[in-house]
Scaffold this motif. Sequence first.
Motif, short mmCIF file in Angstrom:
data_model
loop_
_atom_site.label_atom_id
_atom_site.label_comp_id
_atom_site.label_asym_id
_atom_site.label_seq_id
_atom_site.Cartn_x
_atom_site.Cartn_y
_atom_site.Cartn_z
N TYR A 105 0.79 -1.23 0.00
CA TYR A 105 0.00 0.00 0.00
C TYR A 105 0.83 1.28 0.00
CZ TYR A 105 -3.13 3.73 1.25
OH TYR A 105 -3.78 4.93 1.26
N PRO A 106 1.92 1.34 0.76
CA PRO A 106 2.67 2.60 0.78
C PRO A 106 3.23 2.99 -0.59
CG PRO A 106 3.30 1.24 2.63
CD PRO A 106 2.46 0.38 1.73
N ASN A 107 3.30 2.05 -1.51
CA ASN A 107 3.88 2.33 -2.83
C ASN A 107 2.84 2.74 -3.89
OD1 ASN A 107 6.57 2.09 -2.35
ND2 ASN A 107 6.82 0.05 -3.27
N VAL A 108 1.59 2.92 -3.51
CA VAL A 108 0.61 3.25 -4.56
C VAL A 108 1.04 4.51 -5.31
CG1 VAL A 108 -1.42 2.07 -3.65
CG2 VAL A 108 -0.90 4.40 -2.87
N GLY A 109 1.00 4.41 -6.63
CA GLY A 109 1.38 5.54 -7.48
C GLY A 109 2.85 5.59 -7.82
N ILE A 110 3.63 4.71 -7.18
CA ILE A 110 5.09 4.75 -7.39
C ILE A 110 5.49 3.54 -8.21
CG2 ILE A 110 7.33 4.78 -6.24
CD1 ILE A 110 5.94 6.01 -3.79
N PHE A 111 5.63 3.72 -9.49
CA PHE A 111 6.02 2.60 -10.36
C PHE A 111 6.80 3.05 -11.58
CE2 PHE A 111 1.64 3.91 -11.13
CZ PHE A 111 1.63 4.21 -12.49
N GLY A 112 6.91 4.34 -11.76
CA GLY A 112 7.71 4.86 -12.87
C GLY A 112 7.24 4.30 -14.20
N GLY A 360 -1.55 -1.68 -9.16
CA GLY A 360 -2.61 -0.69 -9.30
C GLY A 360 -2.33 0.46 -8.36
N TYR A 361 -2.71 1.65 -8.75
CA TYR A 361 -2.34 2.85 -8.00
C TYR A 361 -3.41 3.28 -7.00
CZ TYR A 361 -5.36 4.59 -11.66
OH TYR A 361 -6.42 4.74 -12.51
N SER A 362 -4.58 2.66 -7.07
CA SER A 362 -5.70 3.19 -6.30
C SER A 362 -6.26 2.17 -5.31
CB SER A 362 -6.81 3.62 -7.24
OG SER A 362 -8.00 3.91 -6.51
N PRO A 363 -6.63 2.62 -4.11
CA PRO A 363 -7.28 1.74 -3.14
C PRO A 363 -8.77 1.54 -3.42
CG PRO A 363 -7.02 3.93 -2.21
CD PRO A 363 -6.37 3.96 -3.56
N SER A 364 -9.28 2.16 -4.45
CA SER A 364 -10.72 2.21 -4.65
C SER A 364 -11.21 1.20 -5.68
CB SER A 364 -11.09 3.63 -5.13
OG SER A 364 -12.36 3.64 -5.71
N VAL A 365 -12.17 0.37 -5.28
CA VAL A 365 -12.80 -0.55 -6.23
C VAL A 365 -13.66 0.25 -7.22
CG1 VAL A 365 -14.43 -2.47 -6.48
CG2 VAL A 365 -12.73 -2.52 -4.66
N LEU A 366 -14.17 1.40 -6.77
CA LEU A 366 -14.93 2.25 -7.70
C LEU A 366 -14.01 2.72 -8.83
CD1 LEU A 366 -17.85 3.40 -7.95
CD2 LEU A 366 -16.97 5.50 -6.93
N ARG B 458 6.41 11.62 -3.77
CA ARG B 458 5.23 12.34 -3.27
C ARG B 458 4.42 12.91 -4.43
NH1 ARG B 458 5.12 15.28 1.82
NH2 ARG B 458 6.35 14.11 3.32
N VAL B 459 5.13 13.47 -5.38
CA VAL B 459 4.43 14.06 -6.53
C VAL B 459 3.73 12.97 -7.34
CG1 VAL B 459 4.77 15.29 -8.72
CG2 VAL B 459 5.87 16.11 -6.62
N ALA B 460 4.38 11.81 -7.49
CA ALA B 460 3.74 10.69 -8.20
C ALA B 460 2.48 10.24 -7.46
CB ALA B 460 4.73 9.53 -8.35
N LYS B 461 2.55 10.18 -6.14
CA LYS B 461 1.36 9.81 -5.36
C LYS B 461 0.22 10.81 -5.59
CE LYS B 461 2.93 6.91 -1.60
NZ LYS B 461 2.75 6.59 -0.18
N TRP B 462 0.59 12.07 -5.67
CA TRP B 462 -0.42 13.10 -5.94
C TRP B 462 -1.06 12.87 -7.31
CZ3 TRP B 462 0.76 18.14 -8.71
CH2 TRP B 462 -0.36 18.96 -8.74
N VAL B 463 -0.22 12.64 -8.33
CA VAL B 463 -0.76 12.46 -9.68
C VAL B 463 -1.69 11.25 -9.73
CG1 VAL B 463 -0.15 11.81 -12.06
CG2 VAL B 463 1.08 13.67 -10.89
N TYR B 464 -1.34 10.16 -9.07
CA TYR B 464 -2.13 8.94 -9.22
C TYR B 464 -3.31 8.83 -8.26
CZ TYR B 464 0.72 7.23 -12.96
OH TYR B 464 1.33 7.09 -14.18
N ASN B 465 -3.24 9.47 -7.11
CA ASN B 465 -4.36 9.36 -6.17
C ASN B 465 -4.92 10.70 -5.71
OD1 ASN B 465 -5.16 6.61 -5.74
ND2 ASN B 465 -3.13 6.27 -4.82
N GLY B 466 -4.36 11.79 -6.20
CA GLY B 466 -4.81 13.09 -5.72
C GLY B 466 -6.14 13.51 -6.32
#
Lengths: 485, 485
Positions: A105-112, A360-366, B458-466
């Motif tokens: 979970y802490p890595n959501v959105g971090i995948f380059g 996947g970058y999101s915790p949301s099933v929606l 942090r910025v990547a997290k913002w882009v993907y879940n912000g």
Amino acid sequence: MATSAPTAVAVTVAVTAAGKNQLFLGSFVDSAKLDELRYLHDAAVAVDAAGTIVAVEQPCDEQKARLTVLPRLGWAADAVEVHVAKPGQFFFPGFIDTHLHASQYPNVGIFGKSTLLDWLNTYTFPLEASLADPSKARQVYSRVIRKTLSHGTTCAAYYATVDVASTNLLADLCVAAGQRALVGRVCMDQLSPAYYRDESPEAALAATRASIAHISAIDPELALVRPVLTPRFAPSCSAPLMRGLGALAAEMPHLPIQTHISENTNEIALVRELFPPASTGALDDSYAAVYDAFGLLTDRTILAHGVHLSEAEADLIAARRAKVSHCPCSNSAITSGAARVRWLLDKHISCGLGTDMSGGYSPSVLEAARLAALVSRHVAMGGDEKAKLSVEEVLFLATRGGADVVGLADVVGAFAVGMHWDAQLVGLGDVNADGEVEGDRDEDNNVDVFGWETWPERVAKWVYNGDDRNTKRVWVKGRLVHERK
Amino acid sequence: MATSAPTAVAVTVAVTAAGKNQLFLGSFVDSAKLDELRYLHDAAVAVDAAGTIVAVEQPCDEQKARLTVLPRLGWAADAVEVHVAKPGQFFFPGFIDTHLHASQYPNVGIFGKSTLLDWLNTYTFPLEASLADPSKARQVYSRVIRKTLSHGTTCAAYYATVDVASTNLLADLCVAAGQRALVGRVCMDQLSPAYYRDESPEAALAATRASIAHISAIDPELALVRPVLTPRFAPSCSAPLMRGLGALAAEMPHLPIQTHISENTNEIALVRELFPPASTGALDDSYAAVYDAFGLLTDRTILAHGVHLSEAEADLIAARRAKVSHCPCSNSAITSGAARVRWLLDKHISCGLGTDMSGGYSPSVLEAARLAALVSRHVAMGGDEKAKLSVEEVLFLATRGGADVVGLADVVGAFAVGMHWDAQLVGLGDVNADGEVEGDRDEDNNVDVFGWETWPERVAKWVYNGDDRNTKRVWVKGRLVHERK
């Protein structure tokens, strides 16, 4: 063990469930079938103290419920907690997240710009390994449970890590928070860094049994939390480990199984190289046949992804009645491919949705439902017009589809007598004539309703612009487990 | 006219901009170039009473600013308003939405399984036509401005409708709300229902001039709001109308032009049928050549979509220095296709992002940036690995790219002396050791920061879940135009 005290308390809470009879009044929306939502307006749903739905009445207001439903149920009028949805709000089944890695979970959105195999080594294995630290595991797992509950996820099929203690902690925390869950200790004894893998097939199997024993002890009836056999994916499991897990699956036929399949083309090539049919006795050199050869392709098996399955593999999966967890956010984010969900559904393969954090970058099933609709349109761009999934279809996948995938088709996913009250109360924002949102701070949200929309249009607006702000309350087995302030 | 009174007041507000000198302190992030963000920590940005950035200093805290920057600027110490970002927060340039239909906002998320041409007739034309009702127009336009501002959109290139009065109202409301905007009355004299089109080319041109005159009157220096020539798209404009608009573009070289191009394959076939080269004198039978033949393919032209452009068309667009608005949410939602943004960028075509509501379902440019990254991965799945857009690249498109697309490259999109202070303050949520989010109700948000992330993470997290919850404050030309409670 420092973590056992809160767990003991939590078990008590979970076993007593809601602890009171409840009556829910207002609009209810659930899936009648794959492509059709059912709208029950001016309806009443009665939920008993165990969290089971015991009556669904329509039309029915509070007065009628008190005059007819309560007496029929033998409920004293003053021993019922009443919940009334505001106009425009609706009760919807809780979401089932059929595939996610709590530890990532802490890595959501971090995948380059990575893809599966380099993503695992660069981002994922180091993080998962670090959760052997119990305080870090507690921080991460507490957060992922709280976060997914806030997004309406009432049931989650979790991968934890290789570590038994922190896997068990995840199960403890699910029970404490009241989230229905499958909790899997990850089995992997090869092809990962030495700092993060099972020492041997035997050690992996012993650790798996230890985790199963713990989870069975904290929730003996598996009412809320169930252990799940979790071979990470074929490349990270030796043949002896796969064989041992197949034997364990046969020994414990009440346990579900979860793994990954056919996510990425390099992964598929690796499986072909690692498991030649001659060595496994598999039907052919396909990925699905590998799991099948080891007794792991069953009607209790949740296969994540299935992006690049062949016709023959899909037929084999259908024949074995195994299930597929579609993870569109992940498949797009780490460039795995676009899964052909319509094609799977047409083969009568049961499908649900997975957030697959943190591929996947999101915790949301929606969000997964929204992306499932969009990705299906990318499949359609390839020429197969009927590949498109509708709002109704992605919501089916998010609820009843997911329930079937995790083996709970008769228990959750819809509002029917005998099923459990795993539900969310959804509220959208009403815009008045001046373009202002009506109501107080609680109405801060991203879905603007102008008042002239039909109910299906309101639901479509929720699917495309909704988020956790629209999920006002969440119940699991009748227990209120999340409420927005 | 009932709507003129608030407009007059609003103009005054806008012309005076912030009305005071301001000093911003903390972390600033903007695009150094396409694939690189600039991180300025412990920095100070001074903004004068006209809303122009007059100093960027680093390192610089408030004390140093008062000792060195203010005296250098000749600013009295007590006549400066100071804004300090909290630790972890950062100032980011406001987003530029290079393509959206303000009039379609109520339909976001409502598109079913339609594609462009049936979507227009089923959902879009009826709604647009209904906004000839001024009270409905006020409701919708007030809301879309408020909503996009809340998502950090400081500049929007709006399509209104055919109706002059409500188009002018949109411009009035932008000025009142302080949102920078291009406002276009939609020109369309054919191939739409009789209830919704210009009566003739002459009527269309007269109505266009009327709207230009109004907008030029309410904002004489076009400081905040500019009129934009808006042929809807080639199929809905007769050759005489296209010719007239080309002449108007030549007559008014300060005006931008916006239209659609090559969004959908059926649309492209229709254009080929409607505008044979022999009738227009076009270079060839391509869509781009049609606009070019009528003098509408210029360095002031914003072309939305460009999904299916040919090599020759892209070269023509590059030669004319026309710009492309990439609208990934829309292109996926109504199954138009996956635009090849890397290919356009490699041809040195300037690209920005558009929400394209309501073909696009979201009012958020951040969502468009997220989808731009995901759609680029779908392009990459086709084999072109370098098609992938990074977090840095999609944020460039959302700011500096967009600024260039709308003709404001020297004015907005980055933090540089001489540019205007069009900015947003972004805050994410900090998770403590217990997995709880720190801080008060205001910290309710979907981006969890555990504390060990790098700034790019942090910025990547913002882009993907912000979402809009992370946009705490928004300024345009120095004026605070949105603040979360």
